[in-house]
Structures are given as C-alpha cells and as structure tokens.
Design a protein around this motif. Sequence first.
Motif, PDB file in Angstrom:
ATOM      1  N   THR A  45      -3.084   5.840  19.884  1.00 32.38           N
ATOM      2  CA  THR A  45      -2.635   4.526  19.419  1.00 32.38           C
ATOM      3  C   THR A  45      -3.707   3.894  18.539  1.00 32.38           C
ATOM      4  OG1 THR A  45      -1.195   4.157  21.316  1.00 32.38           O
ATOM      5  CG2 THR A  45      -1.986   2.194  20.172  1.00 32.38           C
ATOM      6  N   TYR A  46      -4.937   3.895  19.030  1.00 31.66           N
ATOM      7  CA  TYR A  46      -6.027   3.309  18.255  1.00 31.66           C
ATOM      8  C   TYR A  46      -6.299   4.111  16.986  1.00 31.66           C
ATOM      9  CZ  TYR A  46      -7.241   0.103  22.087  1.00 31.66           C
ATOM     10  OH  TYR A  46      -7.231  -0.891  23.033  1.00 31.66           O
ATOM     11  N   ALA A  47      -6.248   5.435  17.087  1.00 36.03           N
ATOM     12  CA  ALA A  47      -6.497   6.271  15.904  1.00 36.03           C
ATOM     13  C   ALA A  47      -5.453   6.015  14.818  1.00 36.03           C
ATOM     14  CB  ALA A  47      -6.509   7.746  16.290  1.00 36.03           C
ATOM     15  N   SER A  48      -4.200   5.873  15.224  1.00 35.30           N
ATOM     16  CA  SER A  48      -3.167   5.610  14.217  1.00 35.30           C
ATOM     17  C   SER A  48      -3.316   4.199  13.650  1.00 35.30           C
ATOM     18  CB  SER A  48      -1.762   5.849  14.774  1.00 35.30           C
ATOM     19  OG  SER A  48      -1.486   4.989  15.853  1.00 35.30           O
ATOM     20  N   GLY A  49      -3.778   3.254  14.463  1.00 33.32           N
ATOM     21  CA  GLY A  49      -4.050   1.911  13.948  1.00 33.32           C
ATOM     22  C   GLY A  49      -5.169   1.920  12.929  1.00 33.32           C
ATOM     23  N   VAL A  50      -6.230   2.665  13.212  1.00 34.29           N
ATOM     24  CA  VAL A  50      -7.335   2.795  12.250  1.00 34.29           C
ATOM     25  C   VAL A  50      -6.829   3.455  10.966  1.00 34.29           C
ATOM     26  CG1 VAL A  50      -9.518   4.012  11.808  1.00 34.29           C
ATOM     27  CG2 VAL A  50      -9.182   2.799  13.961  1.00 34.29           C
ATOM     28  N   ALA A  51      -6.020   4.495  11.109  1.00 34.99           N
ATOM     29  CA  ALA A  51      -5.479   5.182   9.934  1.00 34.99           C
ATOM     30  C   ALA A  51      -4.649   4.223   9.085  1.00 34.99           C
ATOM     31  CB  ALA A  51      -4.641   6.384  10.368  1.00 34.99           C
ATOM     32  N   GLU A  52      -3.809   3.422   9.731  1.00 34.32           N
ATOM     33  CA  GLU A  52      -2.985   2.473   8.977  1.00 34.32           C
ATOM     34  C   GLU A  52      -3.840   1.446   8.249  1.00 34.32           C
ATOM     35  OE1 GLU A  52       1.192   2.580  11.441  1.00 34.32           O
ATOM     36  OE2 GLU A  52      -0.474   1.444  12.279  1.00 34.32           O
ATOM     37  N   LEU A  53      -4.888   0.964   8.893  1.00 30.23           N
ATOM     38  CA  LEU A  53      -5.775  -0.001   8.243  1.00 30.23           C
ATOM     39  C   LEU A  53      -6.518   0.638   7.073  1.00 30.23           C
ATOM     40  CD1 LEU A  53      -7.117  -1.834  11.411  1.00 30.23           C
ATOM     41  CD2 LEU A  53      -5.556  -2.764   9.674  1.00 30.23           C
ATOM     42  N   ALA A  54      -6.960   1.877   7.240  1.00 28.49           N
ATOM     43  CA  ALA A  54      -7.644   2.581   6.152  1.00 28.49           C
ATOM     44  C   ALA A  54      -6.698   2.841   4.984  1.00 28.49           C
ATOM     45  CB  ALA A  54      -8.234   3.889   6.667  1.00 28.49           C
ATOM     46  N   LEU A  55      -5.476   3.236   5.292  1.00 31.19           N
ATOM     47  CA  LEU A  55      -4.488   3.455   4.231  1.00 31.19           C
ATOM     48  C   LEU A  55      -4.181   2.154   3.496  1.00 31.19           C
ATOM     49  CD1 LEU A  55      -2.111   5.884   6.145  1.00 31.19           C
ATOM     50  CD2 LEU A  55      -3.602   6.469   4.206  1.00 31.19           C
ATOM     51  N   ALA A  56      -4.065   1.074   4.236  1.00 28.92           N
ATOM     52  CA  ALA A  56      -3.814  -0.234   3.617  1.00 28.92           C
ATOM     53  C   ALA A  56      -4.938  -0.586   2.650  1.00 28.92           C
ATOM     54  CB  ALA A  56      -3.668  -1.308   4.695  1.00 28.92           C
ATOM     55  N   ALA A  57      -6.162  -0.380   3.080  1.00 34.93           N
ATOM     56  CA  ALA A  57      -7.311  -0.678   2.206  1.00 34.93           C
ATOM     57  C   ALA A  57      -7.273   0.199   0.962  1.00 34.93           C
ATOM     58  CB  ALA A  57      -8.611  -0.479   2.976  1.00 34.93           C
ATOM     59  N   GLY A  58      -6.974   1.474   1.142  1.00 33.58           N
ATOM     60  CA  GLY A  58      -6.896   2.378   0.000  1.00 33.58           C
ATOM     61  C   GLY A  58      -5.804   2.008  -0.980  1.00 33.58           C
ATOM     62  N   LEU A  59      -4.679   1.557  -0.469  1.00 33.91           N
ATOM     63  CA  LEU A  59      -3.569   1.134  -1.338  1.00 33.91           C
ATOM     64  C   LEU A  59      -3.898  -0.143  -2.101  1.00 33.91           C
ATOM     65  CD1 LEU A  59      -0.598   1.803   1.080  1.00 33.91           C
ATOM     66  CD2 LEU A  59      -0.995   2.957  -1.097  1.00 33.91           C
ATOM     67  N   ALA A  60      -4.692  -0.992  -1.501  1.00 31.37           N
ATOM     68  CA  ALA A  60      -5.016  -2.276  -2.126  1.00 31.37           C
ATOM     69  C   ALA A  60      -5.953  -2.119  -3.316  1.00 31.37           C
ATOM     70  CB  ALA A  60      -5.636  -3.215  -1.093  1.00 31.37           C
ATOM     71  N   LEU A  61      -6.691  -1.034  -3.360  1.00 27.39           N
ATOM     72  CA  LEU A  61      -7.663  -0.826  -4.437  1.00 27.39           C
ATOM     73  C   LEU A  61      -7.099   0.126  -5.484  1.00 27.39           C
ATOM     74  CD1 LEU A  61     -10.795  -0.313  -2.174  1.00 27.39           C
ATOM     75  CD2 LEU A  61     -10.165  -2.379  -3.455  1.00 27.39           C
ATOM     76  N   PRO A  62      -6.979  -0.323  -6.735  1.00 32.01           N
ATOM     77  CA  PRO A  62      -6.415   0.546  -7.776  1.00 32.01           C
ATOM     78  C   PRO A  62      -7.131   1.890  -7.903  1.00 32.01           C
ATOM     79  CG  PRO A  62      -6.544  -1.696  -8.582  1.00 32.01           C
ATOM     80  CD  PRO A  62      -7.251  -1.676  -7.243  1.00 32.01           C
ATOM     81  N   ARG A  63      -8.433   1.910  -7.679  1.00 25.84           N
ATOM     82  CA  ARG A  63      -9.212   3.140  -7.844  1.00 25.84           C
ATOM     83  C   ARG A  63      -8.820   4.210  -6.827  1.00 25.84           C
ATOM     84  NH1 ARG A  63     -15.297   4.065  -6.518  1.00 25.84           N
ATOM     85  NH2 ARG A  63     -14.557   2.860  -4.778  1.00 25.84           N
ATOM     86  N   THR A  64      -8.401   3.814  -5.631  1.00 27.34           N
ATOM     87  CA  THR A  64      -8.057   4.771  -4.574  1.00 27.34           C
ATOM     88  C   THR A  64      -6.560   4.806  -4.275  1.00 27.34           C
ATOM     89  OG1 THR A  64      -8.521   3.068  -2.906  1.00 27.34           O
ATOM     90  CG2 THR A  64     -10.323   4.586  -3.452  1.00 27.34           C
ATOM     91  N   ARG A  65      -5.800   4.058  -5.030  1.00 29.31           N
ATOM     92  CA  ARG A  65      -4.371   3.870  -4.727  1.00 29.31           C
ATOM     93  C   ARG A  65      -3.579   5.171  -4.692  1.00 29.31           C
ATOM     94  NH1 ARG A  65      -2.497  -0.936  -7.697  1.00 29.31           N
ATOM     95  NH2 ARG A  65      -3.554  -1.889  -5.934  1.00 29.31           N
ATOM     96  N   ARG A  66      -3.770   6.032  -5.683  1.00 30.77           N
ATOM     97  CA  ARG A  66      -2.958   7.252  -5.748  1.00 30.77           C
ATOM     98  C   ARG A  66      -3.207   8.137  -4.528  1.00 30.77           C
ATOM     99  NH1 ARG A  66      -2.854  12.515  -7.400  1.00 30.77           N
ATOM    100  NH2 ARG A  66      -0.902  13.187  -8.336  1.00 30.77           N
ATOM    101  N   THR A  67      -4.469   8.375  -4.224  1.00 32.63           N
ATOM    102  CA  THR A  67      -4.808   9.213  -3.067  1.00 32.63           C
ATOM    103  C   THR A  67      -4.314   8.571  -1.771  1.00 32.63           C
ATOM    104  OG1 THR A  67      -6.724  10.105  -4.207  1.00 32.63           O
ATOM    105  CG2 THR A  67      -6.723  10.272  -1.796  1.00 32.63           C
ATOM    106  N   ALA A  68      -4.519   7.271  -1.638  1.00 31.43           N
ATOM    107  CA  ALA A  68      -4.074   6.571  -0.430  1.00 31.43           C
ATOM    108  C   ALA A  68      -2.553   6.606  -0.303  1.00 31.43           C
ATOM    109  CB  ALA A  68      -4.574   5.134  -0.439  1.00 31.43           C
ATOM    110  N   ALA A  69      -1.854   6.495  -1.411  1.00 31.18           N
ATOM    111  CA  ALA A  69      -0.388   6.528  -1.367  1.00 31.18           C
ATOM    112  C   ALA A  69       0.115   7.904  -0.929  1.00 31.18           C
ATOM    113  CB  ALA A  69       0.195   6.143  -2.726  1.00 31.18           C
ATOM    114  N   LEU A  70      -0.505   8.955  -1.440  1.00 32.27           N
ATOM    115  CA  LEU A  70      -0.111  10.301  -1.007  1.00 32.27           C
ATOM    116  C   LEU A  70      -0.426  10.504   0.471  1.00 32.27           C
ATOM    117  CD1 LEU A  70      -1.277  12.342  -4.128  1.00 32.27           C
ATOM    118  CD2 LEU A  70       1.083  11.813  -3.443  1.00 32.27           C
ATOM    119  N   ALA A  71      -1.576  10.000   0.917  1.00 26.99           N
ATOM    120  CA  ALA A  71      -1.926  10.089   2.337  1.00 26.99           C
ATOM    121  C   ALA A  71      -0.965   9.262   3.180  1.00 26.99           C
ATOM    122  CB  ALA A  71      -3.367   9.629   2.549  1.00 26.99           C
TER     123      ALA A  71
END
Length: 126
Positions: A45-71
């Motif tokens: 549960t906690y690991a998936s919560g961390v993953a979701e927060l990391a993905l959210a951060a990656g999506l918010a930044l244009p520089r990492t958006r593509r990789t984060a979106a695929l992830a």
Amino acid sequence: MSRSERSPLLLAGLLATAGIAHFAAPRPFDATIPAALPGPPRTWTYASGVAELALAAGLALPRTRRTAALATAAFFVGVFPANVKMAADWRHRPARQKAAAFGRLPLQVPLVLWARGVARNAGGRS
C-alpha cells in the motif's frame, strides 16, 4: 493554459490524490493487495502510494513528463490485479459498493490511454 498542457497536470493531480490517500487511509488499500505478493499488504500500500506520488511529480515537470507518462500507463496496468481482487471480494456487498468495485475495472483502459496520450503529446522530451 491549453487542454494539452492541462491534461498532464490533471493526471498528476489524480495520482497525487490517490498517493496521499494511500497514507491517509491505508486500510482499504491493504484489502486490495493480492495474497500472492510477498510481505505485509501495508508495505505494498505504501509502496504504491510512493509510486503514485513520484509519477505525479514526474508528470508535473515537462522535462520528465514523457517518461513519467509511460511509467504511469505501466503502473495502471500493474495495479489492475488489485482492482480485480477488489471486485471479486466485493461481489456480495450491497449494489452500490459492488458497482463501484466492478466499475473500476473498465476505468483502467481510459486511464492507460490518457497516460499514453500525455506521453505522445510530451514529444521527445525526457
């Protein structure tokens, strides 16, 4: 802000909200963890919560958006077994709860497509 600029931020908001929920109220998420996974459900549960927060951060930044979106698309596919488990576990619950659990299953398809669309619109950046 155009729709194509807003879309990744909306997806990031959805993931951030879900990620926070995994920490604020973990018990319902614990119940969706398939028994085949090793270790205590709370760890997942906690690991998936961390993953979701990391993905959210990656999506918010244009520089990492593509990789984060695929992830993110892969993540949505990866959590599908938890949604199947929830639907199976809730099949005898009242109609509203059962509908919510079974309604999550087809919802994964537009979420995956949304994430793939964000990746496509992000271009080659990341």
